[in-house]
Design an enzyme around this catalytic site. Structure first.
Site, short mmCIF file in Angstrom:
data_model
loop_
_atom_site.label_atom_id
_atom_site.label_comp_id
_atom_site.label_asym_id
_atom_site.label_seq_id
_atom_site.Cartn_x
_atom_site.Cartn_y
_atom_site.Cartn_z
N GLU A 199 -11.72 -3.80 -2.57
CA GLU A 199 -10.73 -2.85 -3.06
C GLU A 199 -10.60 -2.98 -4.57
OE1 GLU A 199 -7.09 -3.30 -0.46
OE2 GLU A 199 -8.45 -4.81 0.41
N HIS A 205 -9.86 1.77 0.72
CA HIS A 205 -9.81 0.62 1.64
C HIS A 205 -10.86 0.74 2.74
CE1 HIS A 205 -8.16 -2.88 3.50
NE2 HIS A 205 -6.98 -2.80 2.91
N HIS A 234 0.80 -1.23 0.00
CA HIS A 234 0.00 0.00 0.00
C HIS A 234 0.84 1.28 0.00
CE1 HIS A 234 -3.61 -2.27 0.15
NE2 HIS A 234 -3.66 -2.48 1.45
#
Length: 359
Positions: free
Chosen positions: A324, A187, A116
């Protein structure tokens, strides 16, 4: 100071989200539509803090997990709650990649891999914010060349809109001055029975995907997709999330549940229905539309319930589910995957919508 009421419909206090971080001011922004639905967004991480929609009995339900104030977000066990993840969402194997003949090294922050965007991804920065309408928020961030190891000055814009159809639409845009890699997602952790409900096991789920990407024990895909049919990964027909989550299946054992990318059936960049999720408790249904090639199904397997979230709630393992929408993990090492390379002459644009209704 914001022009909003001090206390929101969700019970949160607007001023509790005001702070100066890295010389930039954080705030809580309130989006409303004509139906009374309410979307709260912090410009710290461009994150959804709360989303209030009606259930089958016309009660207001907050369907997103989160925290009470900015300090809790800064110290959270779940740093991705509701946030936009980047510069590359999901994982890059061993925190290294080669682009145009040059090797780049990233922070390794998830086992042996980069996750991420690294140690300080887009979830941990303060975005610029403009609210042109009551139902719209425009967030901007300039990720500088070399930030977290990535090349190129990358200008990113995320526009949140809460429509009068009770849809939350995210429009992503990005430009770079040097060839780079990019994979953006949101998210949000959803519980359609209400944030703080103990489990999403009873949620009925359909994913419009006949293939998924199996991964190794560090969540990196092997490469080739596999068919979902005949496995616990199959959500092509309406199934409860919990019906097979504890099956003796290696993919579920490694991930402690679902944490896998589904390859959506749609062709190319077509914007289409990707997911349907329904809570039998509240009658709330969420449809997810996207132009992205995949969706990561994550069932909150690493949530602990150790901390108190919004309004005194706790969030134990598998008490929320994430969808996601994104490109595939580790795409830069798999040239057969849809490309995440962004060149200076191109512009990245993408739309994802979370649409809410009752039945």
């Amino acid at each position: 100071m914001n022009k909003y009421p001090e206390k929101t419909k969700s019970g949160l206090i607007v001023s509790d989200f005001e702070k100066v971080i890295d010389g930039k001011h954080t705030s809580l922004y309130v989006l409303q539509n004509k139906n009374g639905a309410e979307l709260l967004i912090s410009n710290y991480g461009a994150r959804i803090v709360s989303l209030i929609v009606p259930d089958k009995d016309n009660n207001w339900v907050d369907v997103v997990t989160g925290h009470n104030n900015i300090e809790e977000y800064l110290n959270s066990e779940e740093p991705y709650f509701g946030a936009v993840c980047g510069r590359t969402a999901n994982r890059i194997a061993n925190g290294k990649f080669t682009l145009e003949g040059k090797e780049y090294t990233l922070a390794v922050n998830n086992g042996p891999n980069s996750l991420h965007g690294g140690l300080k991804g887009f979830n941990s920065v303060v975005w610029g914010a403009t609210q042109p309408e009551q139902n719209t928020l425009i967030l901007t961030y300039l990720a500088k060349d070399g930030e977290e190891g990535f090349p190129g000055n990358l200008q990113v814009t995320v526009t949140y809109t809460l429509t009068d159809k009770n849809e939350v639409t995210l429009k992503y845009e990005a430009k770079t001055d040097k060839t780079t890699i990019l994979n953006l997602t949101n998210h949000a952790y959803f519980n359609l029975s209400g944030a703080g409900d103990a489990s999403v096991a009873d949620h009925l789920l359909t994913i419009y995907a006949e293939e998924y990407l199996p991964t190794d024990d560090t969540a990196i895909p092997y490469g080739k997709p596999e068919k979902v049919v005949g496995t616990p990964m199959d959500f092509t027909a309406n199934q409860s999330i919990g019906s097979r989550i504890k099956d003796d299946f290696q993919q579920l054992i490694w991930a402690r549940g679902y944490d896998h990318t589904y390859i959506l059936n749609k062709k190319g960049e077509k914007y289409d229905l990707a997911v349907k999720c329904y809570s039998p408790k509240t009658g709330i249904e969420m449809d997810v539309y996207t132009d992205q090639p995949g969706v990561q199904l994550y069932t909150g397997n690493w949530m602990t319930g150790n901390f108190i979230g919004k309004n005194g709630q706790r969030y134990p393992s598998q008490s929320a589910v994430c969808f996601e929408t994104q490109h595939y993990p580790d795409s830069i090492h798999n040239p057969e995957y849809p490309s995440i390379i962004l060149k200076p002459e191109d512009k990245f644009e993408s739309i994802t919508t979370f649409a809410f209704s009752v039945k």
